[in-house]
Design a protein around this motif. Sequence first.
Motif, mmCIF file in Angstrom:
data_model
loop_
_atom_site.group_PDB
_atom_site.id
_atom_site.type_symbol
_atom_site.label_atom_id
_atom_site.label_comp_id
_atom_site.label_asym_id
_atom_site.label_seq_id
_atom_site.Cartn_x
_atom_site.Cartn_y
_atom_site.Cartn_z
ATOM 1 N N SER A 1 0.805 -1.064 0.195
ATOM 2 C CA SER A 1 -0.022 -0.039 0.174
ATOM 3 C C SER A 1 0.807 1.252 0.157
ATOM 4 O O SER A 1 0.403 2.452 -0.187
ATOM 5 C CB SER A 1 -0.598 -0.072 1.187
ATOM 6 O OG SER A 1 -0.140 -0.023 2.441
ATOM 7 N N ALA A 2 2.067 1.247 0.169
ATOM 8 C CA ALA A 2 3.201 2.460 0.241
ATOM 9 C C ALA A 2 3.342 2.841 -0.894
ATOM 10 O O ALA A 2 3.508 2.179 -2.230
ATOM 11 C CB ALA A 2 4.289 1.928 0.937
ATOM 12 N N GLU A 3 3.343 4.247 -1.015
ATOM 13 C CA GLU A 3 3.702 4.890 -2.370
ATOM 14 C C GLU A 3 5.089 4.782 -2.739
ATOM 15 O O GLU A 3 6.006 5.169 -1.985
ATOM 16 C CB GLU A 3 3.337 6.547 -2.339
ATOM 17 C CG GLU A 3 3.302 7.296 -3.465
ATOM 18 C CD GLU A 3 3.219 8.722 -3.444
ATOM 19 O OE1 GLU A 3 3.435 9.471 -4.196
ATOM 20 O OE2 GLU A 3 2.322 8.901 -2.137
ATOM 21 N N LEU A 4 5.410 4.304 -4.001
ATOM 22 C CA LEU A 4 6.626 4.302 -4.235
ATOM 23 C C LEU A 4 7.394 5.374 -4.803
ATOM 24 O O LEU A 4 6.691 6.469 -5.068
ATOM 25 C CB LEU A 4 6.756 3.248 -5.728
ATOM 26 C CG LEU A 4 6.555 1.739 -5.189
ATOM 27 C CD1 LEU A 4 6.386 1.070 -6.590
ATOM 28 C CD2 LEU A 4 7.531 1.107 -4.358
ATOM 29 N N PRO A 5 8.446 5.561 -4.528
ATOM 30 C CA PRO A 5 9.321 6.883 -5.022
ATOM 31 C C PRO A 5 9.016 7.236 -6.569
ATOM 32 O O PRO A 5 9.133 6.358 -7.430
ATOM 33 C CB PRO A 5 10.751 6.709 -4.976
ATOM 34 C CG PRO A 5 10.898 5.503 -3.850
ATOM 35 C CD PRO A 5 9.676 4.588 -4.338
ATOM 36 N N GLU A 6 8.838 8.396 -6.809
ATOM 37 C CA GLU A 6 8.382 8.977 -8.060
ATOM 38 C C GLU A 6 9.869 9.312 -8.783
ATOM 39 O O GLU A 6 10.661 10.123 -8.288
ATOM 40 C CB GLU A 6 7.719 10.291 -8.015
ATOM 41 C CG GLU A 6 7.398 10.869 -9.520
ATOM 42 C CD GLU A 6 6.519 9.915 -10.343
ATOM 43 O OE1 GLU A 6 6.894 9.727 -11.407
ATOM 44 O OE2 GLU A 6 5.483 9.226 -9.806
ATOM 45 N N ILE A 7 10.189 8.384 -9.737
ATOM 46 C CA ILE A 7 11.652 8.612 -10.450
ATOM 47 C C ILE A 7 11.280 9.569 -11.668
ATOM 48 O O ILE A 7 12.284 10.396 -11.782
ATOM 49 C CB ILE A 7 12.032 7.129 -11.020
ATOM 50 C CG1 ILE A 7 12.120 6.411 -9.763
ATOM 51 C CG2 ILE A 7 13.089 7.261 -11.779
ATOM 52 C CD1 ILE A 7 12.480 4.870 -10.065
ATOM 53 N N ILE A 8 10.404 9.232 -12.567
ATOM 54 C CA ILE A 8 10.274 10.044 -13.675
ATOM 55 C C ILE A 8 8.827 10.065 -14.173
ATOM 56 O O ILE A 8 8.167 9.086 -13.903
ATOM 57 C CB ILE A 8 11.376 9.825 -14.801
ATOM 58 C CG1 ILE A 8 11.595 10.832 -15.786
ATOM 59 C CG2 ILE A 8 11.090 8.607 -15.563
ATOM 60 C CD1 ILE A 8 12.751 10.801 -16.671
ATOM 61 N N GLU A 9 8.505 10.774 -14.800
ATOM 62 C CA GLU A 9 7.132 10.731 -15.735
ATOM 63 C C GLU A 9 7.104 9.478 -16.438
ATOM 64 O O GLU A 9 8.031 9.411 -17.503
ATOM 65 C CB GLU A 9 6.890 12.032 -16.413
ATOM 66 C CG GLU A 9 5.318 11.901 -17.334
ATOM 67 C CD GLU A 9 5.401 12.996 -18.426
ATOM 68 O OE1 GLU A 9 4.465 12.799 -19.144
ATOM 69 O OE2 GLU A 9 6.073 14.030 -18.065
ATOM 70 N N LYS A 10 6.160 8.703 -16.385
ATOM 71 C CA LYS A 10 6.165 7.365 -17.018
ATOM 72 C C LYS A 10 4.674 6.802 -17.194
ATOM 73 O O LYS A 10 3.893 7.201 -16.373
ATOM 74 C CB LYS A 10 7.157 6.448 -16.496
ATOM 75 C CG LYS A 10 6.885 6.031 -14.948
ATOM 76 C CD LYS A 10 7.843 4.959 -14.415
ATOM 77 C CE LYS A 10 7.370 4.548 -12.935
ATOM 78 N NZ LYS A 10 7.474 5.746 -11.905
ATOM 79 N N GLN A 11 4.527 6.016 -18.195
ATOM 80 C CA GLN A 11 3.532 5.198 -18.186
ATOM 81 C C GLN A 11 3.802 3.683 -17.714
ATOM 82 O O GLN A 11 4.789 3.172 -18.206
ATOM 83 C CB GLN A 11 2.720 5.193 -19.585
ATOM 84 C CG GLN A 11 2.196 6.452 -19.899
ATOM 85 C CD GLN A 11 1.391 6.194 -21.347
ATOM 86 O OE1 GLN A 11 0.500 5.554 -21.418
ATOM 87 N NE2 GLN A 11 1.782 6.849 -22.486
ATOM 88 N N VAL A 12 2.948 2.811 -17.023
ATOM 89 C CA VAL A 12 3.257 1.353 -16.797
ATOM 90 C C VAL A 12 2.027 0.751 -16.907
ATOM 91 O O VAL A 12 0.915 1.136 -16.919
ATOM 92 C CB VAL A 12 3.358 1.366 -15.366
ATOM 93 C CG1 VAL A 12 3.621 -0.072 -14.822
ATOM 94 C CG2 VAL A 12 4.599 2.193 -14.584
ATOM 95 N N ILE A 13 2.340 -0.116 -18.084
ATOM 96 C CA ILE A 13 1.331 -1.039 -18.734
ATOM 97 C C ILE A 13 1.472 -2.540 -18.001
ATOM 98 O O ILE A 13 2.386 -3.290 -18.144
ATOM 99 C CB ILE A 13 1.233 -1.098 -19.964
ATOM 100 C CG1 ILE A 13 1.384 0.235 -20.779
ATOM 101 C CG2 ILE A 13 0.352 -1.995 -20.861
ATOM 102 C CD1 ILE A 13 1.454 0.234 -22.169
ATOM 103 N N GLU A 14 0.496 -2.903 -17.035
ATOM 104 C CA GLU A 14 0.425 -4.228 -16.450
ATOM 105 C C GLU A 14 0.026 -5.321 -17.593
ATOM 106 O O GLU A 14 -0.964 -5.121 -18.372
ATOM 107 C CB GLU A 14 -0.210 -4.249 -15.228
ATOM 108 C CG GLU A 14 0.378 -3.210 -14.165
ATOM 109 C CD GLU A 14 1.737 -3.592 -13.412
ATOM 110 O OE1 GLU A 14 2.120 -4.943 -13.607
ATOM 111 O OE2 GLU A 14 2.194 -2.822 -12.593
ATOM 112 N N PRO A 15 0.342 -6.431 -17.220
ATOM 113 C CA PRO A 15 -0.259 -7.504 -18.013
ATOM 114 C C PRO A 15 -1.953 -7.554 -17.768
ATOM 115 O O PRO A 15 -2.323 -7.055 -16.628
ATOM 116 C CB PRO A 15 0.202 -8.974 -17.126
ATOM 117 C CG PRO A 15 1.465 -8.553 -16.878
ATOM 118 C CD PRO A 15 1.346 -7.090 -16.090
ATOM 119 N N ALA A 16 -2.452 -7.970 -18.894
ATOM 120 C CA ALA A 16 -3.845 -7.996 -18.938
ATOM 121 C C ALA A 16 -4.401 -9.063 -17.844
ATOM 122 O O ALA A 16 -5.384 -8.612 -17.083
ATOM 123 C CB ALA A 16 -4.623 -8.488 -20.248
#
Length: 314
Positions: free
Chosen positions: A191-206
Amino acid sequence: MSKNRKTKIGLVSISDRASEGTYRDKGIPALEDWLKQALLSDYETVSALIPDEQPLIEATLKRLCDEDGCDLILTTGGTGPSRRDVTPEATLAVATRVMPGFGEQMRAVSLAFVPTAILSRQVGVLREIEDHAALILNLPGQPKAIAETLQGLPSKGIHGIFAAIPYCIELIGGPSIETRPEIVKVFRPKSAELPEIIEKQVIEPAEGKADSAFIMLHGLGADSSDFTHFREELIACGAPMEQTRFILPSAPVRPISMNNGYPMKGWFDLFSLDNIDKEDEAGLLETWKIIERLIAQEETKGIDRSRIFLGGFS
């Protein structure tokens, strides 16, 4: 307070003889070396070499927290049972709350080597003032023991204390700290927020859980949207990537010299298509660090390094 600001770390070596110059201090160099190997995120250190005098130790810890704004303060030395060992007393005197688990785990690590670890009186505490808080930890005095305490003994199934430090710092309002997982793997609840590294899109498996990751970098002037259909295209070509997580970062906007300084999304500055003798070393190193952090974040999510792929297109 920004989670993405640079972490400030106080390093305090407490020794009568080292502070007098009788012998060379090994505590602060050992801490600096370990932090350099382990941390990926930006940080700065403030150091102090002082004798075993409780009022001076207390004053130093207060200054590092209250005036210098350190988020984490690591001390080394002065935690044994001799009468001159007063680091735990000084640490407790400036504390607002005690974090007993840190002391317990430090002794657990040391007990894997020597039975005299039970003589150690190391403590972990919080010092909280109106608009700031710091985590203060007493570490062993020997360089080898410092590294073992911080990163643990994976071969023996013993966790080091640094695995819990970044999340603790975040909980008390400090910045995010990222590490190299091969040195120490930070634990955060799902549930913890991960560090923001850079603007990005993350596409997870369907469907199902990702078992691999693909980090794809776009070309000059483009952005992450160029590759939103990349996984489907690869799968259509027969690539077994149904369970691959795609990470599509967008480069920061920077002036591009080749285009008369016009600001564009770019991973580094480009001076000319003809002159290859001049390169943007600072920009390349900045991008390398972004990529290293993205890879480390995937490792933290449970993706083995051998299953993380990096690509780029221009």
